[in-house]
Structure formats: structure tokens, C-alpha cells
Scaffold this motif. Sequence first.
Motif, PDB file in Angstrom:
ATOM      1  N   ARG A 218      61.176  49.164  22.569  1.00 48.16           N
ATOM      2  CA  ARG A 218      62.040  48.961  21.631  1.00 48.16           C
ATOM      3  C   ARG A 218      62.517  47.689  21.271  1.00 48.16           C
ATOM      4  O   ARG A 218      63.345  47.318  20.529  1.00 48.16           O
ATOM      5  CB  ARG A 218      63.690  49.549  22.251  1.00 48.16           C
ATOM      6  CG  ARG A 218      63.100  50.995  22.393  1.00 48.16           C
ATOM      7  CD  ARG A 218      64.433  52.038  22.444  1.00 48.16           C
ATOM      8  NE  ARG A 218      64.137  53.343  22.072  1.00 48.16           N
ATOM      9  CZ  ARG A 218      65.164  54.403  22.569  1.00 48.16           C
ATOM     10  NH1 ARG A 218      66.341  53.996  23.099  1.00 48.16           N
ATOM     11  NH2 ARG A 218      64.950  55.539  22.238  1.00 48.16           N
TER      12      ARG A 218
ATOM     13  N   SER B 222      61.376  45.344  18.919  1.00 49.64           N
ATOM     14  CA  SER B 222      61.459  45.155  17.288  1.00 49.64           C
ATOM     15  C   SER B 222      62.558  45.779  16.922  1.00 49.64           C
ATOM     16  O   SER B 222      63.337  45.157  16.018  1.00 49.64           O
ATOM     17  CB  SER B 222      60.296  45.621  16.747  1.00 49.64           C
ATOM     18  OG  SER B 222      60.644  47.017  16.325  1.00 49.64           O
ATOM     19  N   ARG B 223      62.962  47.071  17.500  1.00 44.99           N
ATOM     20  CA  ARG B 223      64.356  47.512  17.116  1.00 44.99           C
ATOM     21  C   ARG B 223      65.459  46.682  17.465  1.00 44.99           C
ATOM     22  O   ARG B 223      66.268  46.408  16.629  1.00 44.99           O
ATOM     23  CB  ARG B 223      64.576  48.965  17.551  1.00 44.99           C
ATOM     24  CG  ARG B 223      64.872  50.047  16.576  1.00 44.99           C
ATOM     25  CD  ARG B 223      65.462  51.045  17.405  1.00 44.99           C
ATOM     26  NE  ARG B 223      64.706  52.012  17.714  1.00 44.99           N
ATOM     27  CZ  ARG B 223      64.760  53.178  18.145  1.00 44.99           C
ATOM     28  NH1 ARG B 223      66.098  53.436  18.105  1.00 44.99           N
ATOM     29  NH2 ARG B 223      63.621  54.106  18.305  1.00 44.99           N
TER      30      ARG B 223
ATOM     31  N   GLY C  30      65.587  43.258  15.688  1.00 43.92           N
ATOM     32  CA  GLY C  30      66.109  43.482  14.330  1.00 43.92           C
ATOM     33  C   GLY C  30      67.651  43.589  14.224  1.00 43.92           C
ATOM     34  O   GLY C  30      68.219  43.092  13.468  1.00 43.92           O
TER      35      GLY C  30
END
Lengths: 312, 63
Positions: free
Chosen positions: B13, B15-16, B19
Motif C-alpha cells: 500500500r 503508493s496509496r 499519494g
Amino acid sequence: MSDATANTVAAEGEAQFGDYVALLKPRVMSLVVFTALVGLLVAPVSVPPMIGFTAILFIAIGAGASGALNMWYDADIDRVMKRTAKRPVPSGKIEPGEALGLGLALSVLSVVMLGLATNLFAAGLLAFTIFFYAVIYTIWLKRLTPQNIVIGGAAGAFPPMIGWAVATGGVSIESILMFGLIFMWTPPHFWALALFMKSDYHKAKVPMLTVTHGRAETRKQILIYTALLVPVAIGAGLTSIGGPVYLTVAVVLNALFLKGAWDIWRRDEEAAEADNYLVEKRVFRFSLFYLFLHFGALAVEAGLRSAGMGGW
Amino acid sequence: MPITETHEIHKRRFSRNLGVALCLVAFIAIIFGLTIAKIQQGYSMEAFDHQPRLSITPVEGEE
């Protein structure tokens, strides 16, 4: 089973940040940014750069939010059609509830932030645009009428009007004509594509003009809407946002677009299949330049005016 | 379980989470920039919604 184990089980195809971005339809957002920015730049009232930037950003986020709501509601038909089956919701990467939640949250955020950064009129117009696209178009009329493209086009036509409202706090003939330009342009643009792209809308039971009324009628409708588009596009050139540059560009582009629509109307399916829809493809590609160059010319006129040239 | 232990889910997770973090930082920067821009316009305004308040604008001719 702990949360961690549950999440490990669901690891297959898990949504990454990019999938949430895809939910906001970034390609549509880029068109919204461009047209809203032009609407803002051509307005007679100047806006401080930071406020202008914030306004465009939240107009784009509002457009993205309505895209997420569209993907939430249309997941069933997106799953059936080849072009849309890989979208985050039908592919199972994002839960429908997540798309709905993100769409609603970003809708509220974008409207509130636009209201705080600029004025309540612009925020109200953005809220109406989101409502129009998500409820009137997506939920109500898209599956009901073959004129769905015309109605969807209205939602896409609001951004320059919102950009204008950000600067002026209201509506005027200029912003209505910018709305009309995109509104009247959308049907011939999309139906030219529908003629040569064999889509599977019928599989999803979405009434498209090419299927419900036939391809000959679609050709006629392209010509009618293009003929109605011409006075709107040229008329904008005679208002305070126009000028010699815009008017020259508009006259040339509209003559070419009208000629293309005429050529499409005069052909039948046999002739189109014989040359693999050459005319339809050419008109579709031209329609992209048509819109870009009209708004580009409006921006050029605004630039010239601020330098003491251009305009009437 | 100590928070220092890295589970596979943290990597998956990343990248999430990154972001979301960047979006929050950008949002803070926008609010800050907007506040500065509004103040520089010199309006008589109250802070809670960054909108000009007519009620606190001095009436012309009065002190």
C-alpha cells in the motif's frame, strides 16, 4: 482472522493510487482545465494568479468527482463493454462503495473550496454541473434517450461558464456562447466517432442514435447540429471576447467543419465501408482541433487585449 | 504488536499511502497560498471563510 490476513487474501488486483486517479477520468479533467482556464482568462475582470489556480484546480476536482460518481453508477454497463471493462470498478480493483464515497467527498470538497476561494455563484454553478452530470445525465437520461450525447454534452459545456463566473461572479452572453460552443460541438463530434467505431452499447442496452434511429439518421443529425453550431461559434467572435484573430479562425474552421458534416450526410454506408470510413474519421479528428483552436484563439485574443492589441 | 514491524501490506500500500500524504501536503499548501493571496487583496475580511465582510468595511465619510 486479523485485518492483515483479510487484506492479504484480497491482495490480488488491489487498487493503487493510480486507480483512484483513473476513477476521476483524467482525460476529461484535462479538457475541463483547458476550457475553464480560457473562460477565466477572457473575462473582463482579472483574478490574482493563486486564486485563479485554486479555482481551476477545484473545478477540475469537481469534474473528477462527477466522473467517479458516473463510474460508480455505470459499473454494470462498463462491465459489459470492451472499452470500459478495465475501469477500476468493473475490474474489481475498487469497490463501488469506495467510488461513491470518493465521488461524494470530492464533490463537497470542490464546491466548498471554490466557494471559499472565489464566490458563491461559481460554487453553485459547479454544484449544479456535478448534479447535472451525475444525476440528470448518468442516472436518469443516459439509458433512456438516444439524445443522451446531447444531454451529456451540456455537462461538459459548463466549465468555461464556471471559469467566467469565477472572475465576474455572474453569467453573460459571452459565457453562454462559450457554453453553446461546446454544447453544440459535442453531438457531431461524438456521432462521427460512433459511425466508425463499432461499439457494444447495444450489448449494454444504452440507446445510441446509430442503433435506435439508424446510421442514415445519425448522418443527418450530425449535419443539423453542425449547422446550428456555426452561428454560435461565429457569434462569439462578435462579442467582447472576440476579435479579428478569433473571427478569422472561427470562419475558416466552421466552413471546414460544415463541409465535413455535409460530406458525411451525403454518403451512405456502402460508400463509407468501401473506403473504411475515411471521411468520418477525418471529420472526427478535425473536430478535436476545431474545439482546441476555438478556445486557443479566444485565449490569444485575451492575451492581445492585455497587451493593448486585439479585440474590437 | 510493535508498530516497527513491517508487514507485507505496508509495502503493497506504499503508493496509496504516499499519494494520500502528498495530496494532504498539497492541500495545506493551497490553503496557505490562498490565505496569503486573499490577505494581499486587502479586503476587510473575517478569517473563518476568507470572504470580505461588508459589516466591517468602514463607511465612506466616517472615521
